[in-house]
Design an enzyme around this catalytic site. Sequence first.
Site, PDB file in Angstrom:
ATOM      1  N   GLN A 128       5.015 -19.887 -41.465  1.00 17.97           N
ATOM      2  CA  GLN A 128       5.933 -20.786 -40.764  1.00 17.97           C
ATOM      3  C   GLN A 128       7.259 -20.854 -41.509  1.00 17.97           C
ATOM      4  O   GLN A 128       7.314 -21.386 -42.619  1.00 17.97           O
ATOM      5  CB  GLN A 128       5.315 -22.185 -40.682  1.00 17.97           C
ATOM      6  CG  GLN A 128       6.164 -23.190 -39.926  1.00 17.97           C
ATOM      7  CD  GLN A 128       5.631 -24.607 -40.069  1.00 17.97           C
ATOM      8  OE1 GLN A 128       5.230 -25.012 -41.150  1.00 17.97           O
ATOM      9  NE2 GLN A 128       5.629 -25.358 -38.987  1.00 17.97           N
ATOM     10  N   GLY A 129       8.317 -20.349 -40.897  1.00 13.13           N
ATOM     11  CA  GLY A 129       9.639 -20.380 -41.517  1.00 13.13           C
ATOM     12  C   GLY A 129      10.519 -21.436 -40.879  1.00 13.13           C
ATOM     13  O   GLY A 129      11.440 -21.119 -40.112  1.00 13.13           O
ATOM     14  N   SER A 131      11.359 -24.776 -42.823  1.00 11.51           N
ATOM     15  CA  SER A 131      12.147 -25.485 -43.840  1.00 11.51           C
ATOM     16  C   SER A 131      13.157 -24.570 -44.526  1.00 11.51           C
ATOM     17  O   SER A 131      12.916 -23.380 -44.716  1.00 11.51           O
ATOM     18  CB  SER A 131      11.211 -26.058 -44.909  1.00 11.51           C
ATOM     19  OG  SER A 131      10.248 -26.887 -44.322  1.00 11.51           O
ATOM     20  N   SER A 163       4.532 -21.165 -46.726  1.00  9.16           N
ATOM     21  CA  SER A 163       3.174 -20.960 -47.251  1.00  9.16           C
ATOM     22  C   SER A 163       2.688 -19.547 -46.970  1.00  9.16           C
ATOM     23  O   SER A 163       2.893 -19.014 -45.887  1.00  9.16           O
ATOM     24  CB  SER A 163       2.204 -21.961 -46.615  1.00  9.16           C
ATOM     25  OG  SER A 163       2.580 -23.271 -46.936  1.00  9.16           O
ATOM     26  N   GLU A 246       0.612 -29.022 -35.196  1.00  6.47           N
ATOM     27  CA  GLU A 246       0.388 -29.050 -36.631  1.00  6.47           C
ATOM     28  C   GLU A 246      -0.165 -30.405 -37.068  1.00  6.47           C
ATOM     29  O   GLU A 246      -1.076 -30.493 -37.875  1.00  6.47           O
ATOM     30  CB  GLU A 246       1.713 -28.753 -37.359  1.00  6.47           C
ATOM     31  CG  GLU A 246       1.554 -28.655 -38.867  1.00  6.47           C
ATOM     32  CD  GLU A 246       2.841 -28.190 -39.567  1.00  6.47           C
ATOM     33  OE1 GLU A 246       3.893 -28.138 -38.905  1.00  6.47           O
ATOM     34  OE2 GLU A 246       2.767 -27.902 -40.766  1.00  6.47           O
TER      35      GLU A 246
HETATM   36  C1  LIG Z   1       2.379 -27.453 -49.956  1.00  2.95           C
HETATM   37  C2  LIG Z   1       3.509 -27.342 -49.012  1.00  2.95           C
HETATM   38  C3  LIG Z   1       3.490 -26.357 -48.063  1.00  2.95           C
HETATM   39  C4  LIG Z   1       4.532 -26.220 -47.168  1.00  2.95           C
HETATM   40  N1  LIG Z   1       4.493 -25.207 -46.262  1.00  2.95           N
HETATM   41  C5  LIG Z   1       5.547 -25.011 -45.447  1.00  2.95           C
HETATM   42  C6  LIG Z   1       5.582 -23.900 -44.578  1.00  2.95           C
HETATM   43  O1  LIG Z   1       4.642 -23.106 -44.538  1.00  2.95           O
HETATM   44  N2  LIG Z   1       6.641 -23.717 -43.786  1.00  2.95           N
HETATM   45  C7  LIG Z   1       7.693 -24.600 -43.794  1.00  2.95           C
HETATM   46  O2  LIG Z   1       8.619 -24.393 -43.023  1.00  2.95           O
HETATM   47  N3  LIG Z   1       7.715 -25.672 -44.627  1.00  2.95           N
HETATM   48  C8  LIG Z   1       6.660 -25.893 -45.446  1.00  2.95           C
HETATM   49  N4  LIG Z   1       6.669 -26.968 -46.317  1.00  2.95           N
HETATM   50  C9  LIG Z   1       7.862 -27.808 -46.359  1.00  2.95           C
HETATM   51  C10 LIG Z   1       7.691 -29.241 -45.899  1.00  2.95           C
HETATM   52  O3  LIG Z   1       7.629 -29.287 -44.511  1.00  2.95           O
HETATM   53  C11 LIG Z   1       8.879 -30.033 -46.471  1.00  2.95           C
HETATM   54  O4  LIG Z   1       8.713 -30.060 -47.868  1.00  2.95           O
HETATM   55  C12 LIG Z   1       8.929 -31.435 -45.959  1.00  2.95           C
HETATM   56  O5  LIG Z   1       9.239 -31.452 -44.587  1.00  2.95           O
HETATM   57  C13 LIG Z   1       9.947 -32.284 -46.731  1.00  2.95           C
HETATM   58  O6  LIG Z   1      11.199 -31.680 -46.824  1.00  2.95           O
HETATM   59  P1  LIG Z   1      11.909 -31.520 -48.236  1.00  2.95           P
HETATM   60  O7  LIG Z   1      10.937 -30.873 -49.143  1.00  2.95           O
HETATM   61  O8  LIG Z   1      13.197 -30.860 -48.021  1.00  2.95           O
HETATM   62  O9  LIG Z   1      12.132 -32.985 -48.765  1.00  2.95           O
HETATM   63  P2  LIG Z   1      13.364 -33.930 -48.391  1.00  2.95           P
HETATM   64  O10 LIG Z   1      13.609 -33.895 -46.952  1.00  2.95           O
HETATM   65  O11 LIG Z   1      14.508 -33.621 -49.310  1.00  2.95           O
HETATM   66  O12 LIG Z   1      12.764 -35.343 -48.775  1.00  2.95           O
HETATM   67  C14 LIG Z   1      12.808 -35.885 -50.095  1.00  2.95           C
HETATM   68  C15 LIG Z   1      12.392 -37.350 -50.008  1.00  2.95           C
HETATM   69  O13 LIG Z   1      13.314 -38.062 -49.184  1.00  2.95           O
HETATM   70  C16 LIG Z   1      12.610 -38.708 -48.143  1.00  2.95           C
HETATM   71  N5  LIG Z   1      13.414 -38.690 -46.928  1.00  2.95           N
HETATM   72  C17 LIG Z   1      14.109 -37.660 -46.384  1.00  2.95           C
HETATM   73  N6  LIG Z   1      14.665 -38.024 -45.232  1.00  2.95           N
HETATM   74  C18 LIG Z   1      14.326 -39.304 -45.019  1.00  2.95           C
HETATM   75  C19 LIG Z   1      14.553 -40.242 -43.976  1.00  2.95           C
HETATM   76  N7  LIG Z   1      15.265 -39.962 -42.890  1.00  2.95           N
HETATM   77  N8  LIG Z   1      14.021 -41.471 -44.115  1.00  2.95           N
HETATM   78  C20 LIG Z   1      13.273 -41.792 -45.203  1.00  2.95           C
HETATM   79  N9  LIG Z   1      13.024 -40.957 -46.198  1.00  2.95           N
HETATM   80  C21 LIG Z   1      13.522 -39.723 -46.088  1.00  2.95           C
HETATM   81  C22 LIG Z   1      11.341 -37.913 -47.969  1.00  2.95           C
HETATM   82  O14 LIG Z   1      10.317 -38.690 -47.366  1.00  2.95           O
HETATM   83  C23 LIG Z   1      11.013 -37.534 -49.384  1.00  2.95           C
HETATM   84  O15 LIG Z   1      10.362 -38.605 -49.997  1.00  2.95           O
HETATM   85  C24 LIG Z   1       5.622 -27.118 -47.210  1.00  2.95           C
HETATM   86  C25 LIG Z   1       5.632 -28.134 -48.182  1.00  2.95           C
HETATM   87  C26 LIG Z   1       4.585 -28.253 -49.074  1.00  2.95           C
HETATM   88  C27 LIG Z   1       4.642 -29.348 -50.077  1.00  2.95           C
END
Ligand SMILES: Cc1cc2nc3c(=O)[nH]c(=O)nc-3n(C[C@H](O)[C@H](O)[C@H](O)COP(=O)(O)OP(=O)(O)OC[C@H]3O[C@@H](n4cnc5c(N)ncnc54)[C@H](O)[C@@H]3O)c2cc1C
Lengths: 390, 382
Positions: A128-129, A131, A163, A246
């Site tokens: 899944q691409g 993020s 992932s 999902e």
């Molecule tokens: C193990 C793992 C596997 C993953 N696999 C995939 C994958 O296969 N494909 C893929 O595309 N992505 C994947 N992800 C990505 C995942 O979807 C993102 O990490 C997640 O959506 C959070 O985005 P971020 O990491 O940019 O955090 P951020 O968006 O930067 O968030 C950081 C913090 O700020 C908070 N925050 C952000 N915006 C708000 C808001 N509006 N209100 C309140 N709080 C907020 C968040 O809750 C968090 O606590 C994976 C992540 C993990 C940990």
Amino acid sequence: MDLAHTPEEEEFRVRLREWLAKVLPALPPKPSPDDWPARRAYDLGWQRMLHDAGYAGLHWPVDAGGRGATPTQHLIFLEETEKAGAPYVGANFVGLLHAGPTIAAEGTAAQRARWLPPVLRGEEVWCQGFSEPDAGSDLAALRTRARRDGDHYVVNGSKIWTSHAEVADWCELLVRTDPDAPRHRGITWLAMPMDAPGITVRPLRTLAGSAEFAEVFLDDVRVPVANRVGDENDGWRVTMVTLSFERGTAFVGEVVACRRVLAELAVAARQNGHWDDPVLRRRLGRLNAEFRALWRLTQWNVSEAEASGGGTGGGGVPGVGGSVFKLRYSHARQELYDAAADVLGPDSLDLDRPWVLDRLSALSYTIAAGTSQIQRNIVAERILGLPKGR
Amino acid sequence: MRFRLTDDQRALRDGVRGLLARRFDGAALRTAADAPGLDRSLWRELGAAGFFALRLPERDGGVGLGLPETVLAFEEAGRVLLPGPLVATHLAAGKVAGAAGGETVVTAVLGGLVEWLAGADVVQGDAEGAVPLRSVDPLTPVHRVPRVPKFSRRVAEAAGVPVPPAVADGADAVSRAGAAATDAGGVSGAGAAATDAGGVSGAWAVTGADGVSGAGAAVTGAGGVSGAGGVSGAGGVSEVDVVTGVDPVAVLLTAAEQLGTAGRTCELAVQHARTREQFGRPIGAFQAVKHLCAGMLVRTEVARAAVYAAAVTVEPADIAAARLLADEAAVRGARDCLQVHGGMGFTWESEVHLHLKRAWVRARRCGAVTESEELLAADLLA
Ligand SMILES: Cc1cc2nc3c(=O)[nH]c(=O)nc-3n(C[C@H](O)[C@H](O)[C@H](O)COP(=O)(O)OP(=O)(O)OC[C@H]3O[C@@H](n4cnc5c(N)ncnc54)[C@H](O)[C@@H]3O)c2cc1C
């Protein structure tokens, strides 16, 4: 209101049990969690066995190559396979649980014919691409660009946290096709072959020490226009379908696993004397309540889905109710493994002990597939109807 | 599997909701809060509508429905904070004359507490020595009854009461046995189920044991539910305690009332968050408020699944789980609702505090929460 299964459902369970008892003892040993190629081979092998026995894509609609099973049968399947200790869906997670169902719901006949059978037969793995470094929770902020060039899109940008990208054949990729349109309007959903020239995958090490996910760099990658699912610039809508799959169905089988772990913890606590501590004992009692309730909520959601013709077998798309489940479950799972650490005592610092790695991996549950904060926004705005805002 | 409301169940719920809206609306609640007292005509009306006789067979003049329907009705009663010893009267239907029809108001000793002791016609269980409390909930007068004395193995043996076989490994000892079945006149025989790690399970009888007065209410209800009182095995305790032996159905119906409060306080909070404006926008647009509301909904829905499932299975562990989750959903829901209402939430006029106070009363109604936790812990080893 009842929890009884129909005779057909019971028969399905019995036959599945018999089959599992026959095939599981012959499975090869589980590969090391660090060895992704071996994990891919193992997971695909299991998928192949499911396919040959007629259990592949149980919850998919028949015209997509699935078995069109009812949501209840799917639940029984998840329950029985987990109870029997069958392999987890693993590398096939994205293909079976959200890319496949999205293509089944939104793809053309040709797209279904091309992509769905290999997923079901255990021949192709998806990733899944979605993020990006600057677009996580704010997924619509994605910047990866796709420019039309004849019957191809030319893609440039980068993805992150993808992932098992190293072992995937296909990627459900979100790209920006109209940079001038409002954020949600200029996005397109593409199926990108992972062997296309211009793709670089750089594994990232997780806090558990393994390379579970990766960064993916896209440099003039050519993706056929025919690989677009949904219309150009209509990708946000398709994405919502993917995300509801999902969050809607992807975790239910794990509740069964958590209940087993909890019972094992109680036995371990009795063996090492921690059971005499009433505080710990009652904490385990409370977790029992928690996971019983989560299992009941799963059964409730499944029954509702079945009645509304939604769920998965009917080809419907699960609603936002999955967010309610995911929110509670992801925290409960972390509490479970925290309790495990207290049962283990100092051994909880030893990575070779059971549950210790699980404790680490549970940390991702409140982040991946939408953080808890984002899920709360969804529950508040889409279920409770509170105004949008920040 | 059809774990969802049937059309008939929806109709029943809507019917009860309609009746209560007519007979006990917000204004009636406020009036009652200022001048508490049992409304006998309302009680009779509930009786006539079948509220107390829901599980009584039709041949005995009952409605002939089951526990799931009863749970729905009690959820509605919980939503509007209907006052009175509803659970005890419902459980007495078919056993105490007039209870089914709402002519006789019955209360019971439920886990060290008795509600409406003075207001009821019949008291089940031993309320001797009951001490009135200045009730925190203006709508629920409560008495505390002296703690049931520990029922030690020695006492049990002297009284000729069969106790679980002595277990060599101390960890296998049964520490708690739920005694059940008493009538208004005292202990007349009790079935207690015990589960423990060592595999001691089943029922044994406590008959006429001196000093075991007030050992709880009958377990066999009109709906044919019979079985265990609150029981749990715990390690290393060689004493057999008699807990108050509260009927599991009483625990479940209390959980249903808690669920009603959880759902209602979530609704009240959302309504307020949509309309109250600060900084030029509805407060519900602020994430801090939004997340409080989302938490309330999640707790309510998880509790709902647990309560409804327990009504279907009537398993002691499911009932204990329902109780824990419903208590949490009600108490935290009412608290968060109060917070969302700001200063207004702290006033007597707002109905929020009544929900919180009633949730506190119900959370103490059927013995301590720790008993449910112990039962669920023991269940893990069963
Ligand atoms: C193990 C793992 C596997 C993953 N696999 C995939 C994958 O296969 N494909 C893929 O595309 N992505 C994947 N992800 C990505 C995942 O979807 C993102 O990490 C997640 O959506 C959070 O985005 P971020 O990491 O940019 O955090 P951020 O968006 O930067 O968030 C950081 C913090 O700020 C908070 N925050 C952000 N915006 C708000 C808001 N509006 N209100 C309140 N709080 C907020 C968040 O809750 C968090 O606590 C994976 C992540 C993990 C940990």
